[in-house]
Design a protein around this motif. Structure first.
Motif, PDB file in Angstrom:
ATOM      1  N   LYS A  58     -13.147  15.243 -12.189  1.00 38.86           N
ATOM      2  CA  LYS A  58     -13.966  14.124 -11.729  1.00 38.86           C
ATOM      3  C   LYS A  58     -14.661  14.506 -10.420  1.00 38.86           C
ATOM      4  O   LYS A  58     -14.005  14.956  -9.484  1.00 38.86           O
ATOM      5  CB  LYS A  58     -13.108  12.874 -11.512  1.00 38.86           C
ATOM      6  CG  LYS A  58     -12.497  12.319 -12.797  1.00 38.86           C
ATOM      7  CD  LYS A  58     -11.717  11.044 -12.523  1.00 38.86           C
ATOM      8  CE  LYS A  58     -11.126  10.482 -13.809  1.00 38.86           C
ATOM      9  NZ  LYS A  58     -10.349   9.238 -13.551  1.00 38.86           N
ATOM     10  N   PRO A  59     -15.971  14.302 -10.329  1.00 40.00           N
ATOM     11  CA  PRO A  59     -16.681  14.605  -9.075  1.00 40.00           C
ATOM     12  C   PRO A  59     -16.122  13.794  -7.908  1.00 40.00           C
ATOM     13  O   PRO A  59     -15.736  12.630  -8.068  1.00 40.00           O
ATOM     14  CB  PRO A  59     -18.132  14.210  -9.378  1.00 40.00           C
ATOM     15  CG  PRO A  59     -18.240  14.253 -10.867  1.00 40.00           C
ATOM     16  CD  PRO A  59     -16.892  13.838 -11.386  1.00 40.00           C
ATOM     17  N   GLU A 100     -21.865  17.640  -3.527  1.00 39.37           N
ATOM     18  CA  GLU A 100     -22.079  17.445  -4.954  1.00 39.37           C
ATOM     19  C   GLU A 100     -23.346  16.635  -5.231  1.00 39.37           C
ATOM     20  O   GLU A 100     -23.533  16.133  -6.328  1.00 39.37           O
ATOM     21  CB  GLU A 100     -20.861  16.772  -5.580  1.00 39.37           C
ATOM     22  CG  GLU A 100     -19.619  17.647  -5.522  1.00 39.37           C
ATOM     23  CD  GLU A 100     -18.459  17.120  -6.344  1.00 39.37           C
ATOM     24  OE1 GLU A 100     -17.750  17.932  -6.930  1.00 39.37           O
ATOM     25  OE2 GLU A 100     -18.276  15.888  -6.402  1.00 39.37           O
ATOM     26  N   ILE A 138     -24.036  21.889 -15.513  1.00 38.12           N
ATOM     27  CA  ILE A 138     -23.451  20.656 -14.991  1.00 38.12           C
ATOM     28  C   ILE A 138     -22.574  20.108 -16.112  1.00 38.12           C
ATOM     29  O   ILE A 138     -23.081  19.614 -17.121  1.00 38.12           O
ATOM     30  CB  ILE A 138     -24.536  19.636 -14.594  1.00 38.12           C
ATOM     31  CG1 ILE A 138     -25.461  20.237 -13.525  1.00 38.12           C
ATOM     32  CG2 ILE A 138     -23.910  18.344 -14.079  1.00 38.12           C
ATOM     33  CD1 ILE A 138     -26.653  19.351 -13.164  1.00 38.12           C
ATOM     34  N   ARG A 141     -19.473  18.005 -15.801  1.00 37.05           N
ATOM     35  CA  ARG A 141     -18.688  16.775 -15.691  1.00 37.05           C
ATOM     36  C   ARG A 141     -19.566  15.526 -15.779  1.00 37.05           C
ATOM     37  O   ARG A 141     -20.667  15.496 -15.207  1.00 37.05           O
ATOM     38  CB  ARG A 141     -17.918  16.775 -14.367  1.00 37.05           C
ATOM     39  CG  ARG A 141     -16.928  17.920 -14.223  1.00 37.05           C
ATOM     40  CD  ARG A 141     -16.362  18.025 -12.819  1.00 37.05           C
ATOM     41  NE  ARG A 141     -17.423  18.332 -11.855  1.00 37.05           N
ATOM     42  CZ  ARG A 141     -17.238  18.386 -10.546  1.00 37.05           C
ATOM     43  NH1 ARG A 141     -16.034  18.159 -10.043  1.00 37.05           N
ATOM     44  NH2 ARG A 141     -18.237  18.672  -9.744  1.00 37.05           N
ATOM     45  N   ALA A 155     -21.705  14.164 -12.728  1.00 36.95           N
ATOM     46  CA  ALA A 155     -22.037  15.227 -11.770  1.00 36.95           C
ATOM     47  C   ALA A 155     -23.548  15.386 -11.664  1.00 36.95           C
ATOM     48  O   ALA A 155     -24.278  15.192 -12.641  1.00 36.95           O
ATOM     49  CB  ALA A 155     -21.398  16.543 -12.191  1.00 36.95           C
ATOM     50  N   GLU A 156     -24.027  15.736 -10.479  1.00 41.45           N
ATOM     51  CA  GLU A 156     -25.460  15.830 -10.227  1.00 41.45           C
ATOM     52  C   GLU A 156     -25.949  17.259 -10.045  1.00 41.45           C
ATOM     53  O   GLU A 156     -27.147  17.520 -10.116  1.00 41.45           O
ATOM     54  CB  GLU A 156     -25.826  15.025  -8.972  1.00 41.45           C
ATOM     55  CG  GLU A 156     -25.552  13.539  -9.067  1.00 41.45           C
ATOM     56  CD  GLU A 156     -25.919  12.806  -7.793  1.00 41.45           C
ATOM     57  OE1 GLU A 156     -26.452  13.449  -6.854  1.00 41.45           O
ATOM     58  OE2 GLU A 156     -25.666  11.588  -7.716  1.00 41.45           O
ATOM     59  N   ASP A 200     -21.628  22.724 -11.471  1.00 39.02           N
ATOM     60  CA  ASP A 200     -20.190  22.735 -11.226  1.00 39.02           C
ATOM     61  C   ASP A 200     -19.489  23.819 -12.047  1.00 39.02           C
ATOM     62  O   ASP A 200     -18.266  23.886 -12.067  1.00 39.02           O
ATOM     63  CB  ASP A 200     -19.565  21.361 -11.497  1.00 39.02           C
ATOM     64  CG  ASP A 200     -19.863  20.820 -12.887  1.00 39.02           C
ATOM     65  OD1 ASP A 200     -20.344  21.591 -13.742  1.00 39.02           O
ATOM     66  OD2 ASP A 200     -19.620  19.615 -13.126  1.00 39.02           O
ATOM     67  N   THR A 206     -14.451  23.216 -13.107  1.00 41.13           N
ATOM     68  CA  THR A 206     -14.104  22.687 -14.428  1.00 41.13           C
ATOM     69  C   THR A 206     -13.183  23.624 -15.202  1.00 41.13           C
ATOM     70  O   THR A 206     -13.190  23.644 -16.437  1.00 41.13           O
ATOM     71  CB  THR A 206     -15.385  22.451 -15.252  1.00 41.13           C
ATOM     72  OG1 THR A 206     -16.026  23.716 -15.493  1.00 41.13           O
ATOM     73  CG2 THR A 206     -16.351  21.537 -14.518  1.00 41.13           C
TER      74      THR A 206
END
Length: 362
Positions: free
Chosen positions: A170-171, A177, A215, A217, A220-221, A224, A245
């Motif tokens: 989870k971000p 982020e 990306i 998750r 998420a922006e 990751d 991740t």
């Protein structure tokens, strides 16, 4: 550029620290305070809770709400450390240099290699030290690998695998982020700054870069889960992984050579120790024998292949000791902005490679 020797005999150099979040409170402040020849004079943060934290941890420290307060009394300081969010690094380092103050900047020093080279040129023009906090050159596994390479234990290195992986499904949010390009967030620039710098220090300049960046998750922006492949000019290939991740973590290092390989699991213990409030002293940076890597050939280290290789103690304090020596004695800068710019060349190439699905030649 080594900078001009400063300070009066017997008096420590007075340090102004900008930012008291993770970087400032966990890394910079404790290491500055532990370094002979340096004194933490002022902490800059406008956050009341962080001001209280700084005062509790360093009762004699002065507090300032903004960096302009430091620059207004530049004559009272000998060094500025920029540990604030990435987007502030270039403007704050520029202002410090223009105020006549040497500067340490947390990584990444800038968002682009061009900006890093402009900062380096300004520091050179002013005759001031500009150093970049690439602390993971003093990780225990990195120091151990450098020793193995210097002794020829692995023969000719063919491939270097380096992983900085986490399991954070989870971000957490925050600027690191953020999807706003101005924030210079994402793992490519955060953890990528470390693994790329290490690869270049070990195996020299990059000739070509290929990357995959995702990306993964929900919510998420920014990237990751990123992979970077570097072909060095000497033919070594570096395969670098940075991820939030990774449900099963791989080896921190797997280094494959013509004579043997080195495999090391687990992160250097210094960050965890600093987060827990421990401070440099006897036994600092050491890890138990159970975490040592292994050197060998022909069999997996998991099934007992190879011999245990004692891990050298990690030594983050060595960075600020070198900064103090550079300022007081004119010794070499431990990490130059031009070295950081070379790493940014690779990070920019990796971003382009992932976006355009091409291999980028440098």
């Amino acid at each position: 550029m080594t900078g001009t020797p400063l300070g009066s005999p017997g008096s420590p150099l007075r340090v102004g620290l900008v930012g008291y979040g993770l970087a400032g409170s966990v890394f910079h402040a404790p290491l500055i305070a532990a370094t002979e020849g340096l004194a933490l004079d002022t902490v800059v943060t406008s956050n009341p809770e962080r001001q209280q934290q700084a005062r509790a941890e360093f009762p004699d420290v002065r507090l300032a709400d903004g960096p302009d307060e430091l620059f207004d009394r530049a004559a009272e300081l000998d060094l500025i450390v920029v540990a604030s969010p990435n987007k502030t690094h270039v403007p704050l380092a520029t202002a410090a240099l223009q105020a006549g103050l040497p500067v340490v900047v947390d990584k990444p020093v800038a968002g682009t290699a061009a900006e890093a080279r402009e900062l380096a040129a300004l520091a050179e023009e002013r005759g001031l030290l500009l150093s970049v906090f690439q602390n993971r050159r003093w990780d225990n596994d990195f120091l151990t690998l450098r020793k193995l390479l210097s002794e020829g234990e692995l023969g000719d290195v063919w491939r270097f695998e380096s992983r900085f992986e986490r399991w954070r499904p989870k971000p957490k949010g925050g600027w690191r982020e953020s999807g706003d390009p101005a924030e210079i967030g994402g793992l490519l620039y955060d953890l990528g700054s470390h693994v790329v710098d290490q690869a270049l220090v070990l195996f020299g300049p990059a000739a070509a870069v290929y990357a995959e960046s995702d990306i993964r998750r929900p919510g998420a922006e920014t990237d990751d889960d990123t992979f970077i492949a570097i072909t060095h000019t000497n033919g070594v290939r570096s395969h670098l992984y940075v991820s939030a991740t990774t449900a099963q973590l791989g080896p921190r290092f797997r280094v494959l050579g013509s004579a043997a390989g080195y495999v090391k699991y687990g992160l250097d213990p210094q960050e965890a120790a600093l987060r827990e409030g421990h401070r440099p002293g006897p036994g600092w940076g050491a890890e138990p024998e159970s975490l040592w890597g292994r050197v060998g050939s022909g069999e997996s280290p998991v099934t007992g292949g190879g011999r245990p290789e004692p891990t050298l103690p990690g030594d983050y304090p060595a960075y600020y000791a070198a900064v103090a020596k550079a300022l007081l004695e004119g010794a070499p800068n431990p990490v130059t902005a031009l070295e950081a710019a070379a790493a940014l060349d690779v990070l920019e190439a990796a971003r382009r490679s992932a976006r355009e699905k091409v291999t980028v030649t440098l």
